[in-house]
Design a protein around this motif. Sequence first.
Motif, mmCIF file in Angstrom:
data_model
loop_
_atom_site.group_PDB
_atom_site.id
_atom_site.type_symbol
_atom_site.label_atom_id
_atom_site.label_comp_id
_atom_site.label_asym_id
_atom_site.label_seq_id
_atom_site.Cartn_x
_atom_site.Cartn_y
_atom_site.Cartn_z
ATOM 1 N N ASP A 172 7.006 7.661 3.753
ATOM 2 C CA ASP A 172 7.864 7.794 4.932
ATOM 3 C C ASP A 172 7.720 9.130 5.641
ATOM 4 O O ASP A 172 7.879 9.199 6.855
ATOM 5 C CB ASP A 172 9.344 7.636 4.546
ATOM 6 N N ASP A 173 7.487 10.204 4.915
ATOM 7 C CA ASP A 173 7.634 11.535 5.496
ATOM 8 C C ASP A 173 6.328 12.317 5.506
ATOM 9 O O ASP A 173 5.326 11.916 4.910
ATOM 10 C CB ASP A 173 8.736 12.323 4.779
ATOM 11 N N VAL A 174 6.347 13.442 6.215
ATOM 12 C CA VAL A 174 5.173 14.305 6.358
ATOM 13 C C VAL A 174 5.604 15.753 6.232
ATOM 14 O O VAL A 174 6.801 16.073 6.237
ATOM 15 C CB VAL A 174 4.472 14.096 7.721
ATOM 16 N N THR A 232 -3.858 15.664 11.824
ATOM 17 C CA THR A 232 -2.873 14.573 11.921
ATOM 18 C C THR A 232 -2.641 13.850 10.600
ATOM 19 O O THR A 232 -1.987 12.814 10.566
ATOM 20 C CB THR A 232 -3.330 13.548 12.964
ATOM 21 N N GLY A 233 -3.189 14.364 9.511
ATOM 22 C CA GLY A 233 -3.013 13.693 8.220
ATOM 23 C C GLY A 233 -3.924 12.507 8.030
ATOM 24 O O GLY A 233 -3.754 11.742 7.074
ATOM 25 N N SER A 234 -4.902 12.323 8.896
ATOM 26 C CA SER A 234 -5.750 11.143 8.829
ATOM 27 C C SER A 234 -6.819 11.283 7.758
ATOM 28 O O SER A 234 -7.478 12.320 7.654
ATOM 29 C CB SER A 234 -6.424 10.894 10.187
ATOM 30 N N SER A 275 0.601 16.744 7.595
ATOM 31 C CA SER A 275 -0.094 16.100 6.475
ATOM 32 C C SER A 275 0.820 15.072 5.838
ATOM 33 O O SER A 275 2.025 15.286 5.714
ATOM 34 C CB SER A 275 -0.490 17.144 5.428
ATOM 35 N N TYR A 276 0.228 13.951 5.427
ATOM 36 C CA TYR A 276 0.974 12.972 4.633
ATOM 37 C C TYR A 276 1.147 13.463 3.196
ATOM 38 O O TYR A 276 2.054 13.030 2.491
ATOM 39 C CB TYR A 276 0.222 11.646 4.558
ATOM 40 N N THR A 328 0.833 -1.196 0.000
ATOM 41 C CA THR A 328 0.000 0.000 0.000
ATOM 42 C C THR A 328 0.867 1.244 0.000
ATOM 43 O O THR A 328 2.089 1.160 0.028
ATOM 44 C CB THR A 328 -0.966 -0.024 1.202
ATOM 45 N N THR A 329 0.219 2.395 -0.017
ATOM 46 C CA THR A 329 0.925 3.654 -0.229
ATOM 47 C C THR A 329 1.039 4.504 1.026
ATOM 48 O O THR A 329 2.110 4.726 1.540
ATOM 49 C CB THR A 329 0.226 4.452 -1.341
ATOM 50 N N LEU A 330 -0.093 4.977 1.554
ATOM 51 C CA LEU A 330 -0.039 5.850 2.721
ATOM 52 C C LEU A 330 0.616 5.162 3.912
ATOM 53 O O LEU A 330 0.647 3.943 4.003
ATOM 54 C CB LEU A 330 -1.453 6.288 3.121
ATOM 55 N N LEU A 331 1.109 5.946 4.839
ATOM 56 C CA LEU A 331 1.725 5.418 6.049
ATOM 57 C C LEU A 331 0.805 4.465 6.790
ATOM 58 O O LEU A 331 -0.407 4.682 6.864
ATOM 59 C CB LEU A 331 2.084 6.566 6.989
ATOM 60 N N ALA A 332 1.374 3.405 7.356
ATOM 61 C CA ALA A 332 0.622 2.578 8.295
ATOM 62 C C ALA A 332 0.242 3.446 9.491
ATOM 63 O O ALA A 332 0.912 4.441 9.801
ATOM 64 C CB ALA A 332 1.467 1.390 8.742
ATOM 65 N N SER A 333 -0.823 3.080 10.188
ATOM 66 C CA SER A 333 -1.244 3.904 11.325
ATOM 67 C C SER A 333 -0.126 4.007 12.355
ATOM 68 O O SER A 333 0.075 5.069 12.958
ATOM 69 C CB SER A 333 -2.510 3.328 11.958
#
Length: 618
Positions: A544-546, A419-421, A445-446, A286-291
């Motif tokens: 990885d980053d935000v 929180t980028g959620s 933000s992611y 997957t793409t977005l960060l894991a929680s």
Amino acid sequence: MSKIDEVTLGDVRRSLVRYQPFIAVVVAIAALMVVLPGKQSGTGVAAGDSDSSTPYAESLGGDTAVDAGAGAAGGTGAGGATTGAGGTAGAGSKGTTSGGATTGGAGRSGPVTGAGTEQGMVDNCDPATGRIAIPTRFAPICVPKFSGDNGGSTYRGVTADTIKMVYFKVAEDAATDAVLTAASANDTNEQEAEQVKQWIDFYQAHFQMYGRKVEFEYVTASGPATDAAAGRADAIKVADEIGAFGVWNASNNTMVDEVVARGVMCFCTVSQPIENYQRWAPYVWTTLLASTQGYIHRAEYIGKRLKGGKAQWAGDALFQQQERTFGIMYYDTDDKSYKPGVDFFVQHLKDEYGVTPKVVAEYHGYPETARSQEEARPLIQKFVQAGVSSIICVCDPFGPIFFTQEATRQAYQPEWIVTGSALTDTSFFARLYDQLQWAHAFGISYLPARLPEELQDSFRLLKWQYDPDNPEYEPAAPAGYGVIRGPMDLFFHGVHLAGPNLTPESFKTGMFAAPPAGENSITGVQVSFGEKGIWDWPDYIAFDDVTEIWWDPAAEGEDEIGANGRGLYRYVDMGKRYLPGQHPASPPKAFDPANTATIYDKPPPNDQWPEYPPPGKQ
């Protein structure tokens, strides 16, 4: 806007699941990860000399595939290892940042040398960059030409000529569709299926497929996303009836568990605890960060930048004079699937930064958003009674519509920490929140800093491939073409890197061989897979980053679906991004417009892509 307001304030049912592909790809909003192989042991494989019994990543020897010392535009090369690859975020809809905003800064590699001479590499290799010649910084690295035996049926769903895939459509909610249609953000199943076909044709025209072509079936869910039995039945259909190698998207974790149990790869899910991806390995990507990864970033931001400071950006004058007190508001399902992540967050805040939230409150509504509306009053009362000055919003994109309205009704004006959620960091959704409240929203933000649609990779690549001379060009699925691309991009890059012996293990080997990608990008994110020292586990998640953001209710421009209006997120320090451990210890730069961006009108220098003639005009 009025139509959307009427629907969101009514007693409607809206499914967050409808947005899962958007989230997962967005880069959020979703994203395509172009992964590049780094320096490996061994030598490059000459044309037609690939051994299907050897992990193909090992044949992509850095010393022979790319010249040492290469690297520009966000990447560096050392000993032939290309550092700096990226991807593009999938578009949530026409004009979205999330949708099509670049995700990953691609470093340019040097000329191909040694066994990786121009003659030994694929015909569309650009020797100046070491990548295939398509107009994106995220084109995959050139691989050796291939001819001969590809191993035939190397895995389920794979033959000498084909790879069988399924594009899975999550069940839709009628009210959600009504809202999306009102916002011009919906496509028909027929449009989506045609867009899938176009993306397949695009990738197969440019990427190394080792003699195989993708056959796909478009499958719609047999039941709602909350229906475990439907998820199981759909998994059985994908795996046993269709016999697929992999599936793009899934309705719920039951479906994921079932396809994985049958050895089917799944390019699906979004922001789940890292333990899930470890138990699904090597099948789920997957793409977005894991929680878990997201909570590490959130805790560092709060612990290093907000702890001990006054709640100076709250709307309440008393809060502004007091040291911050934190509360966590988080979305959960009835089976509490997100609670383990929140428990990790609370413990990590305490252990690493000495922060203990005064309130940790869950809410529901997924897939019936009316529940969020019903829960809004008692939820906000918890934060008011505890005197919380700063709400950490780990929310779905719809919940804050009701919670911010209720906060205003109760004359409660805290800081809202983004929180980028789940797309709460998109301007499309933030415009639906109570602006009196969201004027005090800031955080991380992611998603990368935005570019206009015509400069985003997904749109540009489709137009370049199919209709380069048409100024009115529109993709087959104008609302979701980038969303559709995201999981597909992961698959095709993995196939490109896996080599002729395609299996989940060779897919993993190729992906894990890639160095971190997209370093120092602005309109992109850094991506990495495997064990790169960024995370404390083997990583199957791209991002990885935000970056740091804050909400400017007065800023004007297009949101992520191309709608002009008022209110945009501002990207601090022009979108500078942080890896875990890199967040500064200084206070945030929230609500200071200096050195911020809302939408870039052109890519920053490091993010500029190469230009090539369109197909048929070379």
